[in-house]
Design an enzyme around this catalytic site. Structure first.
Site, mmCIF file in Angstrom:
data_model
loop_
_atom_site.group_PDB
_atom_site.id
_atom_site.type_symbol
_atom_site.label_atom_id
_atom_site.label_comp_id
_atom_site.label_asym_id
_atom_site.label_seq_id
_atom_site.Cartn_x
_atom_site.Cartn_y
_atom_site.Cartn_z
ATOM 1 N N ASP A 116 -11.859 0.592 -3.253
ATOM 2 C CA ASP A 116 -10.464 1.026 -3.297
ATOM 3 C C ASP A 116 -10.312 2.387 -2.629
ATOM 4 O O ASP A 116 -9.451 2.550 -1.759
ATOM 5 C CB ASP A 116 -9.943 1.048 -4.735
ATOM 6 C CG ASP A 116 -8.492 1.490 -4.808
ATOM 7 O OD1 ASP A 116 -7.617 0.691 -4.406
ATOM 8 O OD2 ASP A 116 -8.229 2.630 -5.233
ATOM 9 N N ILE B 234 0.588 6.232 -8.057
ATOM 10 C CA ILE B 234 0.694 6.447 -6.619
ATOM 11 C C ILE B 234 2.149 6.484 -6.175
ATOM 12 O O ILE B 234 2.520 7.240 -5.265
ATOM 13 C CB ILE B 234 -0.106 5.383 -5.839
ATOM 14 C CG1 ILE B 234 -0.263 5.787 -4.372
ATOM 15 C CG2 ILE B 234 0.546 4.008 -5.943
ATOM 16 C CD1 ILE B 234 -1.114 7.008 -4.161
ATOM 17 N N LYS C 5 -1.947 0.190 0.571
ATOM 18 C CA LYS C 5 -3.280 -0.329 0.882
ATOM 19 C C LYS C 5 -4.001 -0.768 -0.398
ATOM 20 O O LYS C 5 -3.743 -0.206 -1.474
ATOM 21 C CB LYS C 5 -4.108 0.718 1.643
ATOM 22 C CG LYS C 5 -4.401 2.003 0.852
ATOM 23 C CD LYS C 5 -5.660 1.894 0.026
ATOM 24 C CE LYS C 5 -5.878 3.090 -0.837
ATOM 25 N NZ LYS C 5 -7.022 2.941 -1.764
ATOM 26 N N SER D 112 9.859 -2.270 -12.011
ATOM 27 C CA SER D 112 8.589 -1.985 -12.667
ATOM 28 C C SER D 112 8.654 -2.476 -14.099
ATOM 29 O O SER D 112 9.705 -2.381 -14.751
ATOM 30 C CB SER D 112 8.292 -0.486 -12.630
ATOM 31 O OG SER D 112 6.983 -0.219 -13.092
ATOM 32 N N ARG D 113 7.549 -2.982 -14.592
ATOM 33 C CA ARG D 113 7.532 -3.518 -15.958
ATOM 34 C C ARG D 113 7.609 -2.427 -17.007
ATOM 35 O O ARG D 113 8.174 -2.634 -18.077
ATOM 36 C CB ARG D 113 6.261 -4.341 -16.178
ATOM 37 C CG ARG D 113 6.216 -5.659 -15.440
ATOM 38 C CD ARG D 113 4.942 -6.404 -15.755
ATOM 39 N NE ARG D 113 3.756 -5.645 -15.333
ATOM 40 C CZ ARG D 113 2.511 -5.939 -15.698
ATOM 41 N NH1 ARG D 113 2.287 -6.958 -16.511
ATOM 42 N NH2 ARG D 113 1.494 -5.221 -15.264
#
EC number: 1.1.1.376
Length: 309
Positions: A169, A15, A91, A37-38
């Site tokens: 979701d 996303i 969201k 970010s990992r």
């Protein structure tokens, strides 16, 4: 803070790459400064393994946009607010309503902006639909939000864990539209959640609600649908049916198509975030999440075949 807001993005997944990064690039009010970010990096900015490292290094950062799954969003948002950063939430805004309430209070206490986004509310059909329905006698509302989970969420295990919402979701996108376009509040009356035997969240659900005048609002969500997605809302009124389709990209009234502007859901979100920061305001509407929470609290559960992996 200058007019251009320095921004960090946390959680560089699908996303973020598909929607957030292009929208930020198109919004002159923001400058993407850093990402955390990992498992991913973004070229042209400073990258960190996690939010803690980003906040420690980027002292001058103005704001962060959180795109990680909802189960970790509270801890991230709280850390960012405590570091003095404005926060935008993908969201749903949290895994629980209680988390969001605490974050909203913290933002207010610190004088910071908290923006709980609902990208589908920025779809082209939403505001024209809201304006038209404001003066109409509404008789009934039917929501059908159906897609193939294996196409839209391949390998995303978090959606099946507690807090991941399952079919809600995508379904919460429909609820975000409905709670925006209808002139009265909704109350859940009944719900059925269909849950595969090997996961924690539903693969399908049916919600029966009513507005405060008793108008029925029925929603059907299903992740076993395909190959063509069905993202539709039909509002029956005394002046004909208002129909939203393609997730908010198309609108018709009494059978006649309505001309709409271009699709710009995420650019509109970032423009609104910038305006909120400039005005020193927050925007936190939990009504879509509250309906989902009520469904989990009040709904009947039906077990179905294992989903598999």
């Amino acid at each position: 803070m200058s007019d251009q807001v320095s921004l960090g993005v946390v959680g560089i997944g699908k996303i973020a790459r598909d929607q957030h990064l292009p929208a930020i690039d198109a919004e002159p009010g923001f400058k993407l400064t850093a990402c955390a970010s990992r498992h991913a990096e973004v070229t042209g900015v400073r990258n960190y393994r996690d939010l803690r490292a980003l906040l420690a290094a980027e002292r001058e950062l103005d704001a962060v946009s959180l795109c990680a799954p909802p189960q970790v969003r509270y801890a991230q948002a709280r850390a960012a607010l405590e570091a003095g950063k404005h926060v935008m939430l993908e969201k749903p805004p949290g895994a629980t309503l209680g988390e969001v309430a605490v974050l909203e209070a913290l933002a207010r206490e610190r004088g910071l902006t908290l923006f709980a986004t609902w990208h589908s509310r920025c779809a082209s059909a939403v505001e024209p639909a809201r304006e038209w329905l404001a003066t109409r006698a509404i008789r009934a509302v039917q929501v059908r939000w159906k897609e193939d989970v294996r196409r839209w969420h391949p390998g995303q295990q978090w959606i099946w864990e507690p807090g991941g919402l399952g079919v809600f979701d995508p379904g919460i996108n429909a609820l975000s539209i409905v709670t925006r376009i209808l002139p009265r509040e909704l109350v859940l009356r009944e719900a059925t959640l269909i849950v595969p035997s090997d996961v924690q969240t539903p693969i399908a659900a049916e919600l029966d609600c009513a507005d405060t005048d008793g108008v029925p609002v029925r929603a059907e969500f299903d992740w076993r649908h395909g190959p063509v997605e069905q993202w539709e809302i039909a509002v029956d009124t005394a002046d004909g049916v208002l129909a939203i389709s393609r997730g908010g990209a198309q609108l018709s009234i009494a059978g006649e198509p309505v001309e709409l502007g271009p699709e710009r859901e995420y650019p509109a979100l970032y423009a609104h975030f910038h305006a909120l920061i400039a005005r020193g305001e927050s925007d936190v509407d939990v009504r879509p999440l509250r309906l989902v929470a009520d469904a989990f609290l009040f709904g009947r559960r039906v077990q179905t075949d294992a989903f598999g992996r």
